[in-house]
Write an enzyme that holds these catalytic residues in place. Structure first.
Site, mmCIF file in Angstrom:
data_model
loop_
_atom_site.group_PDB
_atom_site.id
_atom_site.type_symbol
_atom_site.label_atom_id
_atom_site.label_comp_id
_atom_site.label_asym_id
_atom_site.label_seq_id
_atom_site.Cartn_x
_atom_site.Cartn_y
_atom_site.Cartn_z
ATOM 1 C CB THR A 150 -0.896 -0.016 1.247
ATOM 2 O OG1 THR A 150 -1.591 -1.161 1.377
ATOM 3 C CG2 THR A 150 -1.975 1.238 1.276
ATOM 4 C CE LYS A 209 -4.698 -1.321 1.545
ATOM 5 N NZ LYS A 209 -5.122 -2.925 2.139
ATOM 6 C CE LYS A 227 2.059 1.945 4.800
ATOM 7 N NZ LYS A 227 1.409 0.884 3.864
HETATM 8 P P1 NAP Z 1 5.804 -6.462 7.158
HETATM 9 O O1 NAP Z 1 5.463 -7.524 7.809
HETATM 10 O O2 NAP Z 1 6.349 -5.285 7.752
HETATM 11 O O3 NAP Z 1 6.417 -6.686 5.781
HETATM 12 C C1 NAP Z 1 7.366 -5.777 4.737
HETATM 13 C C2 NAP Z 1 8.406 -6.532 4.632
HETATM 14 O O4 NAP Z 1 9.211 -5.931 3.382
HETATM 15 C C3 NAP Z 1 9.268 -6.647 5.880
HETATM 16 O O5 NAP Z 1 9.676 -7.811 6.194
HETATM 17 C C4 NAP Z 1 10.463 -5.723 5.461
HETATM 18 O O6 NAP Z 1 11.598 -6.411 6.162
HETATM 19 C C5 NAP Z 1 10.597 -5.941 3.929
HETATM 20 N N1 NAP Z 1 11.122 -4.768 3.332
HETATM 21 C C6 NAP Z 1 11.110 -3.265 3.626
HETATM 22 N N2 NAP Z 1 12.043 -2.791 2.881
HETATM 23 C C7 NAP Z 1 12.891 -3.707 2.121
HETATM 24 C C8 NAP Z 1 13.588 -3.527 1.010
HETATM 25 N N3 NAP Z 1 14.118 -2.353 0.531
HETATM 26 N N4 NAP Z 1 14.285 -4.613 0.540
HETATM 27 C C9 NAP Z 1 13.665 -5.899 0.914
HETATM 28 N N5 NAP Z 1 12.699 -5.945 1.840
HETATM 29 C C10 NAP Z 1 12.392 -4.837 2.457
HETATM 30 O O7 NAP Z 1 4.148 -5.749 6.587
HETATM 31 P P2 NAP Z 1 3.002 -6.435 5.940
HETATM 32 O O8 NAP Z 1 1.930 -6.438 7.033
HETATM 33 O O9 NAP Z 1 3.431 -7.619 5.083
HETATM 34 O O10 NAP Z 1 2.686 -5.398 5.122
HETATM 35 C C11 NAP Z 1 3.288 -5.037 3.966
HETATM 36 C C12 NAP Z 1 2.562 -3.974 3.064
HETATM 37 O O11 NAP Z 1 1.119 -4.435 2.705
HETATM 38 C C13 NAP Z 1 2.461 -2.694 3.812
HETATM 39 O O12 NAP Z 1 2.394 -1.567 2.878
HETATM 40 C C14 NAP Z 1 0.978 -2.692 4.469
HETATM 41 O O13 NAP Z 1 0.243 -1.648 4.630
HETATM 42 C C15 NAP Z 1 0.281 -3.621 3.403
HETATM 43 N N6 NAP Z 1 -1.014 -4.457 3.709
HETATM 44 C C16 NAP Z 1 -0.799 -4.971 4.823
HETATM 45 C C17 NAP Z 1 -2.028 -5.811 5.159
HETATM 46 C C18 NAP Z 1 -1.921 -6.636 6.447
HETATM 47 O O14 NAP Z 1 -3.145 -7.098 6.921
HETATM 48 N N7 NAP Z 1 -0.850 -7.048 7.187
HETATM 49 C C19 NAP Z 1 -2.962 -5.963 4.470
HETATM 50 C C20 NAP Z 1 -3.218 -5.060 3.323
HETATM 51 C C21 NAP Z 1 -1.978 -4.528 2.830
HETATM 52 P P3 NAP Z 1 11.913 -6.107 7.666
HETATM 53 O O15 NAP Z 1 11.511 -7.618 8.092
HETATM 54 O O16 NAP Z 1 13.516 -6.066 7.865
HETATM 55 O O17 NAP Z 1 11.156 -4.868 8.172
#
Ligand code: NAP
Length: 334
Positions: A101, A177, A245
């Site tokens: 997102t 979104k 965010k």
């Molecule tokens: P998350 O667990 O923080 O996953 C994001 C991953 O990306 C983390 O593991 C992070 O590494 C990695 N990352 C960040 N920068 C990077 C880079 N430069 N190179 C390689 N890896 C990198 O978050 P999430 O819940 O999966 O959400 C991910 C996205 O989807 C967000 O934008 C969120 O708003 C959106 N989203 C989430 C949900 C939900 O229910 N969780 C639903 C819809 C949308 P680290 O582990 O080192 O931090």
């Protein structure tokens, strides 16, 4: 434009959502290469047969399709546009699909820069949460027209989604979104208010949630997350800092369009406060802790004294844990 057949897939960002989505891609039989910032978060995928790449360039080498699901717009920008990023290293004709997102404007910029390199990039944020990612039933919010995508790509997308909504042009997936997130944010505040009122009135919180679910006062948020709030389960499926965010991105988007959104502003202030006092890495359902007594908050790791110490975001006093560049905070409004 070159169109490639699809066998090799790269996935960058295997956090809460990405690891589950990448698992479905692997299960569907594609050759998958993964890269993520904290390598341990890709271990289970590698044990199940994915290849590990040390960096983005290694992950995208030879890939027909590249998925990204990182945290913030800054992460998206870094992964796509840096000198060793996706646009510089992907194979001509590859499909580049950002599931994060993120900002509509950044999605348009990436799409245009990709076209110049003979690459096909579009935004594809998702909804359905961690449960939907695990079940492979996400809804995809697509910044492209259905007829632009080859059948093989639609087949790949359907291995982790139950519904695909097409918004026709780059950036429009992110705009749609953000509409969803604005509504979600107010639903969260709505059920948190309701549970606080129930408690003050001496009512059974579970019974009130059940009542709301059977009428028009309930929401997807109150149905899925309300019971977790009541049970004191604040483990993250969706991080509070990510909803902050998203609301920040939506408020910036609405400002550009000359629209005021008082509901989103209230929700932003509450989620920002939750993040300031130590709740950034809790699940969004921890919003109810803002109404709880201090001892209950402290048991979940909150420290109200941090709210007084915070002096906002514009001069490096931002309470978030992320890097700041000269333009202020990383995509959210502090
Ligand atoms: P998350 O667990 O923080 O996953 C994001 C991953 O990306 C983390 O593991 C992070 O590494 C990695 N990352 C960040 N920068 C990077 C880079 N430069 N190179 C390689 N890896 C990198 O978050 P999430 O819940 O999966 O959400 C991910 C996205 O989807 C967000 O934008 C969120 O708003 C959106 N989203 C989430 C949900 C939900 O229910 N969780 C639903 C819809 C949308 P680290 O582990 O080192 O931090």
């Amino acid at each position: 434009m070159i169109h490639k057949t699809i066998s090799k897939v790269a996935f960058i960002g295997t956090g809460i959502m990405g690891s589950a989505i990448a698992g479905h891609i692997l299960d569907a039989g594609y050759a998958l290469t993964v890269n993520t910032r904290t390598p341990g978060k890709a271990r289970a995928l590698v044990e199940c047969g994915a290849s590990w790449a040390e960096d983005v360039a290694g992950a995208v080498a030879g890939a027909d399709v590249v998925f990204t699901m990182v945290g913030y717009p800054e992460d998206v920008e870094d992964v796509y546009l840096s000198s060793e990023g996706v646009l510089a290293c992907a194979e001509k004709g590859a499909w580049l699909i950002d599931l994060t997102t993120s900002s509509p404007e950044l999605a348009r910029d990436i799409h245009e820069a990709a076209e110049i390199e003979d690459l096909h990039a579009f935004d594809c944020p998702v909804t359905g949460g961690q449960g939907g990612a695990r079940a492979g039933t996400l809804t995809l919010i697509i910044g492209a027209a259905e007829e632009e995508l080859p059948e093989e790509l639609l087949e790949l997308l359907s291995c982790f989604s139950a519904k695909r909504c097409f918004f026709g042009r780059a950036g429009a997936g992110q705009s749609a979104k953000l509409c969803n997130q604005v509504s979600l944010a107010s639903c969260m505040v709505g059920y948190a208010d309701a549970l606080a009122l129930a408690e003050q009135a001496g009512l059974d919180a579970g019974a009130v949630l059940e009542l709301m679910g059977s009428g028009t006062g309930g929401s997807g948020a109150s149905a899925v997350l309300g019971p977790k709030s009541v049970a004191g389960d604040y483990a993250p499926g969706f991080l509070a800092e990510h909803l902050r965010k998203d609301i920040g991105l939506a408020l910036a988007h609405s400002e550009e369009l000359g629209l005021s959104m008082p509901g989103a502003e209230t929700a932003y202030a509450l989620f920002d406060l939750l993040c300031q006092i130590g709740g950034a890495r809790l699940g969004t359902q921890a919003i109810t802790l803002l109404y709880a007594d201090e001892a209950e908050g402290a048991a979940a790791g909150l420290d109200w004294s941090r709210a007084e110490q915070s002096d906002g975001c514009d001069d490096g006093g931002c309470p978030c844990d992320h890097d700041h560049d000269g333009d202020g905070c990383c995509g959210h409004r502090c």
